[in-house]
Each structure stands twice: as structure tokens, then as C-alpha cells.
Scaffold this motif. Structure first.
Motif, mmCIF file in Angstrom:
data_model
loop_
_atom_site.group_PDB
_atom_site.id
_atom_site.type_symbol
_atom_site.label_atom_id
_atom_site.label_comp_id
_atom_site.label_asym_id
_atom_site.label_seq_id
_atom_site.Cartn_x
_atom_site.Cartn_y
_atom_site.Cartn_z
ATOM 1 N N THR A 186 0.827 -1.207 0.000
ATOM 2 C CA THR A 186 0.000 0.000 0.000
ATOM 3 C C THR A 186 0.857 1.251 0.000
ATOM 4 O OG1 THR A 186 -1.774 -1.135 1.204
ATOM 5 C CG2 THR A 186 -1.778 1.273 1.264
ATOM 6 N N ARG A 187 1.874 1.284 0.842
ATOM 7 C CA ARG A 187 2.722 2.471 0.947
ATOM 8 C C ARG A 187 3.431 2.776 -0.375
ATOM 9 N NH1 ARG A 187 5.030 0.798 4.901
ATOM 10 N NH2 ARG A 187 7.092 0.148 4.165
ATOM 11 N N HIS A 188 3.942 1.758 -1.046
ATOM 12 C CA HIS A 188 4.624 1.988 -2.323
ATOM 13 C C HIS A 188 3.647 2.446 -3.399
ATOM 14 C CE1 HIS A 188 8.032 0.084 -0.401
ATOM 15 N NE2 HIS A 188 8.767 0.299 -1.470
ATOM 16 N N LEU A 189 2.458 1.862 -3.442
ATOM 17 C CA LEU A 189 1.469 2.290 -4.424
ATOM 18 C C LEU A 189 0.982 3.701 -4.127
ATOM 19 C CD1 LEU A 189 -0.682 -0.973 -4.688
ATOM 20 C CD2 LEU A 189 1.027 -0.161 -6.336
ATOM 21 N N ALA A 190 0.760 3.997 -2.858
ATOM 22 C CA ALA A 190 0.213 5.305 -2.481
ATOM 23 C C ALA A 190 1.202 6.434 -2.741
ATOM 24 C CB ALA A 190 -0.191 5.291 -1.015
ATOM 25 N N GLU A 191 2.489 6.144 -2.671
ATOM 26 C CA GLU A 191 3.480 7.186 -2.911
ATOM 27 C C GLU A 191 3.868 7.306 -4.379
ATOM 28 O OE1 GLU A 191 7.878 8.711 -1.309
ATOM 29 O OE2 GLU A 191 6.887 6.964 -0.395
ATOM 30 N N PHE A 192 3.962 6.168 -5.064
ATOM 31 C CA PHE A 192 4.534 6.182 -6.409
ATOM 32 C C PHE A 192 3.571 5.749 -7.505
ATOM 33 C CE2 PHE A 192 8.064 5.483 -3.439
ATOM 34 C CZ PHE A 192 8.914 6.519 -3.802
ATOM 35 N N GLY A 193 2.422 5.183 -7.169
ATOM 36 C CA GLY A 193 1.535 4.670 -8.200
ATOM 37 C C GLY A 193 2.121 3.427 -8.835
ATOM 38 N N SER A 194 1.758 3.202 -10.094
ATOM 39 C CA SER A 194 2.253 2.034 -10.814
ATOM 40 C C SER A 194 2.828 2.480 -12.147
ATOM 41 C CB SER A 194 1.125 1.026 -11.035
ATOM 42 O OG SER A 194 0.202 1.519 -11.992
ATOM 43 N N THR A 195 3.191 1.525 -12.968
ATOM 44 C CA THR A 195 3.764 1.843 -14.275
ATOM 45 C C THR A 195 2.820 2.709 -15.102
ATOM 46 O OG1 THR A 195 4.906 -0.290 -14.223
ATOM 47 C CG2 THR A 195 4.813 0.844 -16.341
ATOM 48 N N SER A 196 1.523 2.464 -14.989
ATOM 49 C CA SER A 196 0.568 3.185 -15.839
ATOM 50 C C SER A 196 -0.566 3.841 -15.073
ATOM 51 C CB SER A 196 -0.032 2.217 -16.877
ATOM 52 O OG SER A 196 -0.701 1.153 -16.229
ATOM 53 N N GLN A 197 -0.536 3.781 -13.731
ATOM 54 C CA GLN A 197 -1.627 4.330 -12.935
ATOM 55 C C GLN A 197 -1.089 5.336 -11.921
ATOM 56 O OE1 GLN A 197 -2.933 0.709 -11.151
ATOM 57 N NE2 GLN A 197 -4.161 0.053 -12.882
ATOM 58 N N PRO A 198 -1.801 6.448 -11.702
ATOM 59 C CA PRO A 198 -1.413 7.373 -10.642
ATOM 60 C C PRO A 198 -1.657 6.727 -9.282
ATOM 61 C CG PRO A 198 -3.522 8.017 -11.546
ATOM 62 C CD PRO A 198 -3.012 6.894 -12.422
ATOM 63 N N PRO A 199 -1.074 7.284 -8.226
ATOM 64 C CA PRO A 199 -1.212 6.655 -6.907
ATOM 65 C C PRO A 199 -2.638 6.356 -6.485
ATOM 66 C CG PRO A 199 0.510 8.301 -6.822
ATOM 67 C CD PRO A 199 -0.124 8.422 -8.187
ATOM 68 N N VAL A 200 -3.566 7.289 -6.710
ATOM 69 C CA VAL A 200 -4.927 7.062 -6.225
ATOM 70 C C VAL A 200 -5.575 5.874 -6.927
ATOM 71 C CG1 VAL A 200 -6.045 8.665 -7.838
ATOM 72 C CG2 VAL A 200 -7.096 8.195 -5.596
ATOM 73 N N VAL A 201 -5.279 5.657 -8.202
ATOM 74 C CA VAL A 201 -5.862 4.524 -8.927
ATOM 75 C C VAL A 201 -5.174 3.219 -8.542
ATOM 76 C CG1 VAL A 201 -6.312 3.509 -11.195
ATOM 77 C CG2 VAL A 201 -6.573 5.979 -10.853
ATOM 78 N N ALA A 202 -3.843 3.222 -8.541
ATOM 79 C CA ALA A 202 -3.112 2.001 -8.204
ATOM 80 C C ALA A 202 -3.461 1.513 -6.804
ATOM 81 C CB ALA A 202 -1.610 2.241 -8.325
ATOM 82 N N THR A 203 -3.583 2.446 -5.870
ATOM 83 C CA THR A 203 -3.896 2.074 -4.489
ATOM 84 C C THR A 203 -5.340 1.622 -4.362
ATOM 85 O OG1 THR A 203 -2.350 3.811 -3.819
ATOM 86 C CG2 THR A 203 -3.663 2.796 -2.095
ATOM 87 N N ARG A 204 -6.245 2.307 -5.040
ATOM 88 C CA ARG A 204 -7.655 1.916 -4.999
ATOM 89 C C ARG A 204 -7.864 0.520 -5.565
ATOM 90 N NH1 ARG A 204 -10.753 0.905 -9.572
ATOM 91 N NH2 ARG A 204 -10.371 2.964 -10.451
ATOM 92 N N VAL A 205 -7.219 0.221 -6.682
ATOM 93 C CA VAL A 205 -7.364 -1.103 -7.282
ATOM 94 C C VAL A 205 -6.933 -2.186 -6.296
ATOM 95 C CG1 VAL A 205 -6.467 -2.630 -9.086
ATOM 96 C CG2 VAL A 205 -7.181 -0.306 -9.672
#
Length: 251
Positions: A186-205
Motif C-alpha cells: 500500500t505504501r509503495h502504491l500510495a506514494e509512487f503509483g504504478s507503471t501506468s496508474q497514478p497513486p490514487v488509482v493504483a492504491t484503490r485497485v
């Protein structure tokens, strides 16, 4: 298949309550494993930056945390998800040698551990670069094989949530680092997102997929883990739009 197509958020199905809106999002419970890959990719970038700066302490911390999270992830795959997907995919996981790739990656990781202990920057970078190539290659291969199979596990998002609950989460949630790993991802997604998603989307998914696969008691335990690893503004946005303050979806 390009890397972009593998890391893009798949087309999402309309929930039963919004059948007229084909673009309405629905929870994707297998994403708790898929978006963990994105946290691994972020960690690898952070490790590379630390090595370039000669910051061995930061590298060692990030490396050891990734290995700790990876141990949970591999257990979830090797002992639960791979068997499930072999069932629905006529042995496709075994045929692709994905469990063997886990063993190969572990051999390369052991060389990095030995180089860390030896204290040689040149040796460390060389062994780590070799491990990175193996690991990133494995992630791409695994995603290409696994992603289509997850959609065959059950016909609806809710049904796939139950499958993930019964076949993946329940057998592995007692692992000592399970809850810690949820927070790390969660912490890595919330700070950096993913390859193609911003943090809010990557974390929500990730978070919504987890809630969809959790019982009430499981989500009451894991929801605070997710929340405290998100910036308050991000958590408030996700919680208000997707009901993350509510209960787990599994009765």
C-alpha cells in the motif's frame, strides 16, 4: 504483448447495481497480487537509485523489505493461486514453468545477499543487476500467463472475490508477514503509483480488490493497515468513492 499492455488497468466490468454504465469500476480481487508486482517495480527503482548514489544503507533496507514482501507473495502464488489457475487453465501455470522461475529468482537473490555481506560495491551491483533482469523478466512472463486465467476463475467480480478469499487469502493470512506486506505494498502504491496508474488509482485497485475478498473480520483487521499507509487525503478520496470504510464483502 507490450509492457504497457501488461501493466495497464484492465477494462473493468459494470457492477450489478450499474448495469447501464459499462465504464463503471468494479473491484478486481486478483489485483492484490497483480498490483504487488507494481510495488516490486517501484522498490527496484528505489534500490537502483540508492546504488547509483552509493547509499548502501538505503539499498540494504529497501532490498530486505522487498525480499520480506516477496516471500509472502511467492507463498501466496506457489501454495494457493498457481494450483487454482492450473485447474481453470488446464495446467497452464505448470506448463509455463512459473514455479521454477521462482526458484531461479531465489538463487539470484541469494547471490545479492552474499554480496551485501561481503561489502563489495562492485560485486553487489553486478549480482543485483543480474537479479533485477531475472526478476523483471519473471514479472512480465507471469503477468502474460496469469492475467487471462484470473478471469476464468469465476464469472463476476463478486464471485472472483470469493474465490480469492477462499483459495488465496484464507490459506495464507496467517503468514507472519502477511499484514506487514499489505502495508508495504500500500505504501509503495500510495506514494509512487504504478507503471501506468497514478497513486490514487493504483492504491484503490489494490485496496478495493482486497476488501472485496475479505470477510468482515479480515477487513476490520486489514483496513487500518491500508489506511495508515496512505496519505490522509488519498485515503479519504478512496474511502468516500468506493466504500472502503465499510465492511468486507464476504459474508
Amino acid at each position: 504483448m507490450t509492457q504497457a499492455s501488461l501493466t495497464a488497468e484492465p477494462r473493468i466490468e459494470a457492477p450489478a447495481t450499474s448495469a447501464t454504465n459499462a465504464d463503471a469500476p468494479s473491484p478486481m480481487s486478483f489485483a492484490i497480487l497483480r498490483n504487488t508486482h507494481e510495488a516490486f517495480r517501484t522498490s527496484i527503482r528505489l534500490q537502483h537509485e540508492a546504488l547509483k548514489l552509493g547509499d548502501s544503507a538505503s539499498f540494504a533496507t529497501e532490498w530486505r523489505d522487498l525480499q520480506r514482501a516477496l516471500a509472502v507473495h511467492v507463498a501466496m502464488e506457489d501454495h494457493t493461486m498457481f494450483a487454482l489457475l492450473d485447474e481453470v487453465g488446464a495446467g497452464a501455470i505448470t506448463a509455463a514453468h512459473l514455479p521454477d522461475e521462482h526458484q531461479e529468482e531465489a538463487r539470484f537473490a541469494a547471490r545479492v545477499d552474499a554480496a551485501l555481506a561481503a561489502g563489495s560495491p562492485a560485486l553487489l551491483y553486478g549480482t543485483w543487476a543480474a537479479w533485477r533482469e531475472v526478476h523483471l523478466g519473471h514479472l512480465l512472463h507471469e503477468e502474460a500467463v496469469v492475467t487471462p486465467l484470473t478471469m476464468q476463475a469465476a464469472p463476476t467480480p463478486k464471485a472472483r472475490g470469493r474465490v480469492v478469499h477462499e483459495r488465496v487469502i484464507v490459506p495464507t493470512e496467517q503468514l507472519p508477514d502477511f499484514d506487514w506486506s499489505v502495508g508495504w505494498v500500500t505504501r509503495h502504491l500510495a506514494e509512487f503509483g504504478s507503471t501506468s496508474q497514478p497513486p490514487v488509482v493504483a492504491t484503490r485497485v489494490f485496496a478495493w480488490g482486497l476488501q472485496n475478498a475479505c470477510s468482515r473480520s479480515q477487513w476490520r483487521r486489514l483496513r487500518p493497515v491500508v489506511q495508515r499507509n496512505c496519505p490522509p487525503v488519498l485515503w479519504a478520496e478512496m474511502a468516500s468513492q468506493f466504500g472502503l470504510e465499510g465492511e468486507g464483502a464476504i459474508d
